[in-house]
Design an enzyme around this catalytic site. Sequence first.
Site, mmCIF file in Angstrom:
data_model
loop_
_atom_site.group_PDB
_atom_site.id
_atom_site.type_symbol
_atom_site.label_atom_id
_atom_site.label_comp_id
_atom_site.label_asym_id
_atom_site.label_seq_id
_atom_site.Cartn_x
_atom_site.Cartn_y
_atom_site.Cartn_z
ATOM 1 N N LYS A 146 0.936 -0.962 -0.328
ATOM 2 C CA LYS A 146 0.148 -0.017 0.188
ATOM 3 C C LYS A 146 0.842 1.644 -0.019
ATOM 4 O O LYS A 146 2.326 1.120 -0.048
ATOM 5 C CB LYS A 146 -0.925 0.328 1.334
ATOM 6 C CG LYS A 146 -1.650 -1.020 0.662
ATOM 7 C CD LYS A 146 -3.028 -1.409 2.399
ATOM 8 C CE LYS A 146 -4.175 -2.078 2.228
ATOM 9 N NZ LYS A 146 -5.054 -1.981 2.646
ATOM 10 N N PHE A 192 -15.059 3.452 7.397
ATOM 11 C CA PHE A 192 -14.002 4.225 6.515
ATOM 12 C C PHE A 192 -13.972 3.782 5.131
ATOM 13 O O PHE A 192 -12.649 4.024 4.702
ATOM 14 C CB PHE A 192 -13.054 3.196 7.416
ATOM 15 C CG PHE A 192 -13.285 2.067 7.309
ATOM 16 C CD1 PHE A 192 -12.743 1.209 5.847
ATOM 17 C CD2 PHE A 192 -13.834 1.185 7.820
ATOM 18 C CE1 PHE A 192 -13.313 0.031 5.814
ATOM 19 C CE2 PHE A 192 -14.050 -0.136 8.178
ATOM 20 C CZ PHE A 192 -13.964 -0.942 6.976
ATOM 21 N N ARG A 217 -2.531 -14.417 4.480
ATOM 22 C CA ARG A 217 -3.058 -13.933 5.042
ATOM 23 C C ARG A 217 -1.998 -13.842 6.967
ATOM 24 O O ARG A 217 -1.898 -12.847 7.676
ATOM 25 C CB ARG A 217 -4.912 -14.308 5.553
ATOM 26 C CG ARG A 217 -5.914 -14.535 4.541
ATOM 27 C CD ARG A 217 -5.716 -12.416 4.415
ATOM 28 N NE ARG A 217 -6.798 -11.897 5.452
ATOM 29 C CZ ARG A 217 -7.001 -11.060 5.564
ATOM 30 N NH1 ARG A 217 -7.178 -9.959 4.889
ATOM 31 N NH2 ARG A 217 -8.093 -10.524 5.874
ATOM 32 N N THR A 227 -5.786 -6.981 10.835
ATOM 33 C CA THR A 227 -5.818 -5.539 10.401
ATOM 34 C C THR A 227 -5.180 -4.513 11.036
ATOM 35 O O THR A 227 -4.236 -3.408 10.492
ATOM 36 C CB THR A 227 -7.392 -5.161 10.449
ATOM 37 O OG1 THR A 227 -8.033 -6.226 9.490
ATOM 38 C CG2 THR A 227 -7.676 -3.947 9.209
ATOM 39 N N ARG A 245 2.247 -6.623 8.240
ATOM 40 C CA ARG A 245 1.908 -5.312 9.638
ATOM 41 C C ARG A 245 2.550 -5.034 10.408
ATOM 42 O O ARG A 245 2.699 -3.996 10.934
ATOM 43 C CB ARG A 245 0.362 -5.542 9.454
ATOM 44 C CG ARG A 245 -0.424 -5.610 7.721
ATOM 45 C CD ARG A 245 -1.801 -6.270 8.477
ATOM 46 N NE ARG A 245 -2.417 -5.496 6.723
ATOM 47 C CZ ARG A 245 -3.801 -5.805 6.513
ATOM 48 N NH1 ARG A 245 -4.436 -6.619 7.267
ATOM 49 N NH2 ARG A 245 -4.096 -5.529 5.715
ATOM 50 N N ASN A 280 -2.050 0.074 6.508
ATOM 51 C CA ASN A 280 -1.415 -1.324 7.295
ATOM 52 C C ASN A 280 -0.767 -1.770 6.053
ATOM 53 O O ASN A 280 -0.702 -3.062 6.207
ATOM 54 C CB ASN A 280 -3.027 -1.649 8.162
ATOM 55 C CG ASN A 280 -3.658 -2.482 6.700
ATOM 56 O OD1 ASN A 280 -3.509 -1.626 6.030
ATOM 57 N ND2 ASN A 280 -4.779 -3.343 7.081
ATOM 58 N N GLU A 307 -9.407 -10.067 -7.638
ATOM 59 C CA GLU A 307 -8.571 -8.770 -7.283
ATOM 60 C C GLU A 307 -7.693 -8.685 -8.550
ATOM 61 O O GLU A 307 -6.888 -7.788 -9.188
ATOM 62 C CB GLU A 307 -8.065 -8.610 -6.026
ATOM 63 C CG GLU A 307 -9.345 -8.561 -5.580
ATOM 64 C CD GLU A 307 -8.883 -8.979 -3.913
ATOM 65 O OE1 GLU A 307 -9.914 -9.074 -2.725
ATOM 66 O OE2 GLU A 307 -7.689 -9.263 -3.366
HETATM 67 P P1 ATP Z 1 -7.567 -5.781 3.463
HETATM 68 O O1 ATP Z 1 -8.405 -5.830 2.863
HETATM 69 O O2 ATP Z 1 -6.495 -4.019 2.768
HETATM 70 O O3 ATP Z 1 -6.024 -7.163 3.263
HETATM 71 P P2 ATP Z 1 -8.378 -6.499 6.092
HETATM 72 O O4 ATP Z 1 -8.421 -7.378 4.499
HETATM 73 O O5 ATP Z 1 -7.034 -7.186 7.373
HETATM 74 O O6 ATP Z 1 -7.011 -5.877 5.156
HETATM 75 P P3 ATP Z 1 -10.710 -5.419 5.519
HETATM 76 O O7 ATP Z 1 -11.957 -5.780 6.715
HETATM 77 O O8 ATP Z 1 -10.903 -5.796 4.105
HETATM 78 O O9 ATP Z 1 -9.206 -5.743 6.260
HETATM 79 O O10 ATP Z 1 -10.829 -3.442 5.501
HETATM 80 C C1 ATP Z 1 -9.948 -3.340 3.865
HETATM 81 C C2 ATP Z 1 -9.251 -2.105 4.400
HETATM 82 O O11 ATP Z 1 -9.987 -1.178 4.903
HETATM 83 C C3 ATP Z 1 -8.176 -2.407 5.805
HETATM 84 O O12 ATP Z 1 -6.478 -3.405 5.886
HETATM 85 C C4 ATP Z 1 -7.734 -0.846 6.292
HETATM 86 O O13 ATP Z 1 -6.681 -0.014 5.317
HETATM 87 C C5 ATP Z 1 -9.147 -0.583 5.523
HETATM 88 N N1 ATP Z 1 -9.645 -0.493 7.303
HETATM 89 C C6 ATP Z 1 -10.765 -1.635 7.670
HETATM 90 N N2 ATP Z 1 -10.886 -1.131 8.999
HETATM 91 C C7 ATP Z 1 -10.462 0.479 9.459
HETATM 92 C C8 ATP Z 1 -11.318 1.169 10.567
HETATM 93 N N3 ATP Z 1 -11.893 1.001 11.521
HETATM 94 N N4 ATP Z 1 -10.246 2.867 10.001
HETATM 95 C C9 ATP Z 1 -9.699 2.546 9.403
HETATM 96 N N5 ATP Z 1 -9.630 1.822 7.400
HETATM 97 C C10 ATP Z 1 -10.151 0.530 8.375
HETATM 98 MG MG MG Z 2 -10.095 -7.405 3.614
#
Ligand code: ATP
Ligand code: MG
Length: 138
Positions: free
Chosen positions: A10, A58, A86, A92, A103, A113, A127
């Site tokens: 990112k 968000f 993962r 996250t 992370r 992150n 994707e």
């Molecule tokens: P990613 O999809 O990026 O791999 P993830 O699967 O761990 O991350 P998701 O729940 O899919 O988490 O959320 C996608 C992205 O949205 C997160 O990686 C983060 O950048 C952002 N995000 C998630 N939760 C929050 C939050 N509470 N506040 C701000 N940003 C958030």
């Molecule tokens: Mg995700």
Amino acid sequence: MSNRTFTMIKPDAVKAGNIGNILQMMNAAGFKIVAMKYTKISLEQAGKFYEVHKERPFYGELTEFMSSGPIVAAILEKENAVADFRKLIGATNPAQAEEGTIRKLYATSVGENAVHGSDSDENAKIEGDFFFSGLERF
Ligand code: ATP
Ligand code: MG
């Protein structure tokens, strides 16, 4: 079970100069690069990529951040790729990420992150197809 996942380094991690360190960790964990590009997505493309989160509070912050600077997008291959990747990236929220995860080492907040990892085989395909044509995979 598929053997491929999709990742992005990112904008925060690119800006901080951590591309090399993160790719090294992916390699060390046994992931092979199938496709890779250094690119930048528009706000509209970020909105489409993260469409599943459209109703989340968000979403605006997330799409602005993901389109704020260059990223590295890649398709990675390994047995049990989605789940193992993962594990390698960690939770996250970096405050909850395990020691030794990408992370834990490189993310600064739940929003910024460092890396993305697909959450299912189905999404890994969607994707990967979003970023790469068949001619860009080896
Ligand atoms: P990613 O999809 O990026 O791999 P993830 O699967 O761990 O991350 P998701 O729940 O899919 O988490 O959320 C996608 C992205 O949205 C997160 O990686 C983060 O950048 C952002 N995000 C998630 N939760 C929050 C939050 N509470 N506040 C701000 N940003 C958030
Ligand atoms: Mg995700």
